[in-house]
Design a protein around this motif. Structure first.
Motif, PDB file in Angstrom:
ATOM      1  N   ALA A  73     -16.862  16.316 -10.130  1.00 37.64           N
ATOM      2  CA  ALA A  73     -15.188  15.284 -10.389  1.00 37.64           C
ATOM      3  C   ALA A  73     -14.440  16.549  -9.803  1.00 37.64           C
ATOM      4  O   ALA A  73     -13.753  16.080  -9.055  1.00 37.64           O
ATOM      5  CB  ALA A  73     -15.119  15.371 -11.754  1.00 37.64           C
ATOM      6  N   GLY A  74     -14.432  17.333  -9.711  1.00 40.48           N
ATOM      7  CA  GLY A  74     -14.106  18.712  -9.773  1.00 40.48           C
ATOM      8  C   GLY A  74     -13.876  18.003  -7.947  1.00 40.48           C
ATOM      9  O   GLY A  74     -12.407  18.625  -7.563  1.00 40.48           O
ATOM     10  N   VAL A  75     -15.481  18.594  -7.231  1.00 42.37           N
ATOM     11  CA  VAL A  75     -15.399  18.422  -5.729  1.00 42.37           C
ATOM     12  C   VAL A  75     -14.078  17.309  -5.630  1.00 42.37           C
ATOM     13  O   VAL A  75     -13.479  17.351  -3.874  1.00 42.37           O
ATOM     14  CB  VAL A  75     -16.693  18.078  -5.491  1.00 42.37           C
ATOM     15  CG1 VAL A  75     -16.933  18.243  -3.641  1.00 42.37           C
ATOM     16  CG2 VAL A  75     -17.033  20.039  -5.288  1.00 42.37           C
ATOM     17  N   GLN A  76     -14.297  15.660  -5.937  1.00 42.83           N
ATOM     18  CA  GLN A  76     -13.784  15.004  -5.649  1.00 42.83           C
ATOM     19  C   GLN A  76     -12.261  15.067  -5.685  1.00 42.83           C
ATOM     20  O   GLN A  76     -11.170  14.417  -5.279  1.00 42.83           O
ATOM     21  CB  GLN A  76     -14.495  13.926  -6.807  1.00 42.83           C
ATOM     22  CG  GLN A  76     -15.562  13.328  -6.066  1.00 42.83           C
ATOM     23  CD  GLN A  76     -16.544  12.397  -7.276  1.00 42.83           C
ATOM     24  OE1 GLN A  76     -16.262  12.289  -7.833  1.00 42.83           O
ATOM     25  NE2 GLN A  76     -17.561  11.551  -6.373  1.00 42.83           N
ATOM     26  N   LEU A  77     -12.085  15.725  -6.527  1.00 42.05           N
ATOM     27  CA  LEU A  77     -10.567  15.518  -6.769  1.00 42.05           C
ATOM     28  C   LEU A  77      -9.271  16.561  -6.102  1.00 42.05           C
ATOM     29  O   LEU A  77      -8.597  16.440  -5.437  1.00 42.05           O
ATOM     30  CB  LEU A  77     -10.252  16.513  -8.392  1.00 42.05           C
ATOM     31  CG  LEU A  77      -8.499  16.493  -8.816  1.00 42.05           C
ATOM     32  CD1 LEU A  77      -8.835  16.406 -10.805  1.00 42.05           C
ATOM     33  CD2 LEU A  77      -7.861  17.764  -7.663  1.00 42.05           C
ATOM     34  N   LEU A 146     -13.281  24.606   4.242  1.00 36.98           N
ATOM     35  CA  LEU A 146     -14.737  24.935   4.357  1.00 36.98           C
ATOM     36  C   LEU A 146     -15.450  24.349   3.191  1.00 36.98           C
ATOM     37  O   LEU A 146     -14.952  25.687   2.546  1.00 36.98           O
ATOM     38  CB  LEU A 146     -15.136  26.236   5.609  1.00 36.98           C
ATOM     39  CG  LEU A 146     -15.703  27.082   5.300  1.00 36.98           C
ATOM     40  CD1 LEU A 146     -17.058  26.074   6.330  1.00 36.98           C
ATOM     41  CD2 LEU A 146     -15.940  29.163   5.780  1.00 36.98           C
ATOM     42  N   VAL A 147     -16.201  24.013   3.340  1.00 31.93           N
ATOM     43  CA  VAL A 147     -17.533  24.011   1.735  1.00 31.93           C
ATOM     44  C   VAL A 147     -18.394  25.027   1.981  1.00 31.93           C
ATOM     45  O   VAL A 147     -19.186  25.227   3.526  1.00 31.93           O
ATOM     46  CB  VAL A 147     -18.232  22.631   1.668  1.00 31.93           C
ATOM     47  CG1 VAL A 147     -19.023  21.881   0.803  1.00 31.93           C
ATOM     48  CG2 VAL A 147     -16.823  21.601   1.534  1.00 31.93           C
ATOM     49  N   ILE A 148     -18.982  25.801   0.998  1.00 27.76           N
ATOM     50  CA  ILE A 148     -19.667  26.088   1.874  1.00 27.76           C
ATOM     51  C   ILE A 148     -21.205  26.401  -0.309  1.00 27.76           C
ATOM     52  O   ILE A 148     -20.304  26.236  -1.272  1.00 27.76           O
ATOM     53  CB  ILE A 148     -19.426  28.139   1.452  1.00 27.76           C
ATOM     54  CG1 ILE A 148     -18.967  28.554   2.111  1.00 27.76           C
ATOM     55  CG2 ILE A 148     -20.412  29.004   0.871  1.00 27.76           C
ATOM     56  CD1 ILE A 148     -19.980  28.608   3.779  1.00 27.76           C
ATOM     57  N   LEU A 179     -13.807  26.041   0.321  1.00 22.41           N
ATOM     58  CA  LEU A 179     -14.198  25.550  -1.403  1.00 22.41           C
ATOM     59  C   LEU A 179     -15.589  25.815  -1.457  1.00 22.41           C
ATOM     60  O   LEU A 179     -16.661  25.259  -0.781  1.00 22.41           O
ATOM     61  CB  LEU A 179     -14.499  24.241  -1.204  1.00 22.41           C
ATOM     62  CG  LEU A 179     -13.212  23.539  -0.581  1.00 22.41           C
ATOM     63  CD1 LEU A 179     -13.258  21.733   0.340  1.00 22.41           C
ATOM     64  CD2 LEU A 179     -11.939  23.879  -1.623  1.00 22.41           C
ATOM     65  N   ALA A 180     -15.964  26.699  -2.949  1.00 23.57           N
ATOM     66  CA  ALA A 180     -17.193  27.220  -2.558  1.00 23.57           C
ATOM     67  C   ALA A 180     -18.276  26.563  -4.125  1.00 23.57           C
ATOM     68  O   ALA A 180     -17.528  26.657  -5.224  1.00 23.57           O
ATOM     69  CB  ALA A 180     -17.186  28.769  -3.444  1.00 23.57           C
ATOM     70  N   LEU A 215      -8.820  30.127  -2.582  1.00 18.20           N
ATOM     71  CA  LEU A 215     -10.426  29.859  -2.572  1.00 18.20           C
ATOM     72  C   LEU A 215     -10.333  28.598  -3.983  1.00 18.20           C
ATOM     73  O   LEU A 215      -9.700  29.181  -5.831  1.00 18.20           O
ATOM     74  CB  LEU A 215     -11.236  30.773  -2.945  1.00 18.20           C
ATOM     75  CG  LEU A 215     -12.003  30.743  -3.754  1.00 18.20           C
ATOM     76  CD1 LEU A 215     -12.885  30.366  -3.374  1.00 18.20           C
ATOM     77  CD2 LEU A 215     -12.371  32.386  -4.387  1.00 18.20           C
ATOM     78  N   ILE A 216     -11.182  27.953  -4.269  1.00 15.18           N
ATOM     79  CA  ILE A 216     -11.280  27.142  -5.026  1.00 15.18           C
ATOM     80  C   ILE A 216     -12.100  26.522  -5.350  1.00 15.18           C
ATOM     81  O   ILE A 216     -13.431  26.903  -4.244  1.00 15.18           O
ATOM     82  CB  ILE A 216     -11.182  25.497  -4.656  1.00 15.18           C
ATOM     83  CG1 ILE A 216      -9.601  24.827  -4.598  1.00 15.18           C
ATOM     84  CG2 ILE A 216     -11.347  24.716  -6.186  1.00 15.18           C
ATOM     85  CD1 ILE A 216      -9.206  23.711  -4.512  1.00 15.18           C
ATOM     86  N   SER A 217     -13.236  26.983  -6.744  1.00  9.79           N
ATOM     87  CA  SER A 217     -14.847  27.616  -6.747  1.00  9.79           C
ATOM     88  C   SER A 217     -14.896  26.416  -7.887  1.00  9.79           C
ATOM     89  O   SER A 217     -14.634  26.624  -9.182  1.00  9.79           O
ATOM     90  CB  SER A 217     -15.029  29.093  -7.234  1.00  9.79           C
ATOM     91  OG  SER A 217     -14.088  30.013  -6.434  1.00  9.79           O
ATOM     92  N   TYR A 218     -16.011  26.374  -7.946  1.00 16.55           N
ATOM     93  CA  TYR A 218     -16.924  25.204  -8.946  1.00 16.55           C
ATOM     94  C   TYR A 218     -18.373  25.529  -9.704  1.00 16.55           C
ATOM     95  O   TYR A 218     -18.551  26.601  -8.845  1.00 16.55           O
ATOM     96  CB  TYR A 218     -16.897  23.771  -8.055  1.00 16.55           C
ATOM     97  CG  TYR A 218     -15.894  23.058  -6.949  1.00 16.55           C
ATOM     98  CD1 TYR A 218     -15.467  22.449  -7.333  1.00 16.55           C
ATOM     99  CD2 TYR A 218     -16.049  24.096  -5.488  1.00 16.55           C
ATOM    100  CE1 TYR A 218     -14.127  21.888  -6.894  1.00 16.55           C
ATOM    101  CE2 TYR A 218     -15.097  23.473  -4.799  1.00 16.55           C
ATOM    102  CZ  TYR A 218     -13.884  22.690  -5.289  1.00 16.55           C
ATOM    103  OH  TYR A 218     -13.268  22.454  -4.566  1.00 16.55           O
ATOM    104  N   HIS A 219     -18.483  25.695 -10.608  1.00 14.82           N
ATOM    105  CA  HIS A 219     -19.786  25.677 -11.510  1.00 14.82           C
ATOM    106  C   HIS A 219     -20.149  24.230 -12.362  1.00 14.82           C
ATOM    107  O   HIS A 219     -18.717  23.264 -12.843  1.00 14.82           O
ATOM    108  CB  HIS A 219     -19.743  26.977 -12.281  1.00 14.82           C
ATOM    109  CG  HIS A 219     -20.412  27.126 -13.140  1.00 14.82           C
ATOM    110  ND1 HIS A 219     -21.827  26.771 -12.209  1.00 14.82           N
ATOM    111  CD2 HIS A 219     -20.477  28.542 -13.303  1.00 14.82           C
ATOM    112  CE1 HIS A 219     -22.819  27.488 -13.228  1.00 14.82           C
ATOM    113  NE2 HIS A 219     -21.815  28.560 -14.279  1.00 14.82           N
TER     114      HIS A 219
END
Length: 406
Positions: A73-77, A146-148, A179-180, A215-219
């Protein structure tokens, strides 16, 4: 059970620290049946910030942390925020988790693929990133992010700190948001040779020249040793984003009212587990370690199984939960697949499913170098079933290759 008059009964059922945690959460939430703050419960965001600070050695701001319904949901937003028009491009790895291509398709945006190098353990070079970006420019695409995925899905690689610095410099030089996707950060199987470093930690080590880097990081709670996929809990942290952009992210978050509260509570448990000396700690550590060391054994065993198969090669899993072996199929199998209207790797995976009940995902679903065939396998089957699992794969593969041998 949390009422004072029931404390003796509660203590017969639960450790005292679990009861104290429940009381603290209830005090800060009010009710799990009510809406929370749209950005997530402040108390839990504060705990996420403490977790990030302890992990990286650098402060985190709870106001720039958003709790979400899983990392997806965070990635999509955030992709929705970045994609302004149909000429926007987002750089994504190949192979990649299909969340990204699917979301970009919904947003009418453009995937800008860059290829991981299988011959170098699914490594990533800035030369390949530059090639991908130049190709997008020639096609009139405005590349914004850039998605990593680190550790990688489906490839299981873990980036070195030096490689991460190169990626950050590439993004800075080309004015690209990073986008990490770091949801597998605790799934690290070679901690000495290939430790996990967050992109935020590496970024903060690079000095004031990189202040304001976006930078946006997701967990997520779906991975690691927890694996609570169905609870739908996660977060993302924003670093270097302008306040006006953060206001818009909050506005979009508010449309959904709030993330589910049970998922938020699971995030709190993930980032703030029992500590040494707590009554629950020994049980927690044993369960965590049992899962972790079992995953390491299963990863190695399955890697060896794949490398023992005729025409199959497989890199090791340094992290995450997957192996992504390449399979070289006989011409007769490729012809049979085309006749059935399927990709060769999909044809192979469906035959395996029908023969063994083992479900693999065809590499064509993740993207791969043209002319190659792969499949993704988890190493999650329970330890007591694992020998049978691997044996079934070996038996099926030998039969398949004999059936379609040229």
């Amino acid at each position: 059970l949390l009422k004072d008059e029931n404390s003796e009964a509660a203590l017969r059922l639960f450790p005292s620290d679990a009861i104290a945690r429940a009381k603290l959460l209830l005090k800060n939430i009010g009710s799990i049946g009510a809406y929370s703050h749209s950005q997530g419960i402040p108390h839990i965001r504060e705990n996420v910030a403490k977790f990030i600070e302890e992990r990286d050695g650098h402060a985190a701001d709870p106001s720039k942390i958003y709790l979400t319904q899983g990392a997806s949901a965070g990635v999509q937003l955030t992709l929705q925020m970045i994609v302004e028009h149909s000429k926007v491009g987002i750089m994504i790895p190949i192979p990649q988790y299909p969340l990204y291509t699917a979301t970009l398709a919904v947003l009418d945006a453009n995937p800008v693929p860059y290829y991981l190098d299988e011959a170098k353990g699914w490594g990533l070079t800035t030369e390949e990133l530059a090639r991908s970006l130049s190709d997008a420019k020639r096609r009139g695409i405005e590349t914004r992010a850039l998605v990593i995925i680190n550790p990688g899905n489906p490839t299981g690689q873990v980036l070195s700190e030096e490689n991460m610095r190169d990626i950050i410099r590439f993004c800075k030089d080309n004015k690209i948001i990073l986008l990490a996707d770091e949801v597998y950060q605790t799934n690290i199987y070679l901690p000495k040779e290939r430790p996990f470093h967050s992109f935020k930690k590496v970024l903060k080590s690079m000095g004031p020249e990189f202040d304001g880097f976006e930078l946006i990081s997701y967990h997520s709670i779906s991975k690691g040793m927890i694996g609570e996929c169905g609870r739908r809990g996660g977060y993302f942290e924003c670093e270097g984003l302008d306040e006006s952009v953060l206001e818009q992210i909050y506005k979009i978050s508010s449309i959904s009212l709030c993330p589910n509260v049970q998922g938020q509570i699971m995030v709190d448990l993930m980032v703030n587990p029992p500590k040494k000396g707590d009554p629950s700690f020994e049980q927690y550590k044993k369960e965590y370690d049992d899962i972790y060391y079992s995953l390491i054994k299963r990863a190695h065993k399955l890697e060896n199984t794949f490398n023992s198969l005729e025409g199959c090669t497989c890199n090791s899993a340094d992290g995450a939960m997957y192996l992504f072996p390449q399979i070289r199929l006989p011409k007769k199998a490729i012809e049979a697949a085309r006749a059935a209207g399927k990709e060769p790797d999909q044809f192979y995976c469906l035959a395996m499913l029908e023969s063994t009940g083992v479900c693999m995902v065809a590499g064509s679903g993740f993207g791969q170098v043209e002319g190659t065939a792969h499949f993704r396998s988890t190493f999650l089957p329970q330890p007591e079933l694992f020998d049978e699992f691997c044996g079934g794969i070996q038996k099926f593969h030998a039969s398949f290759m004999d059936k379609y041998r040229d």
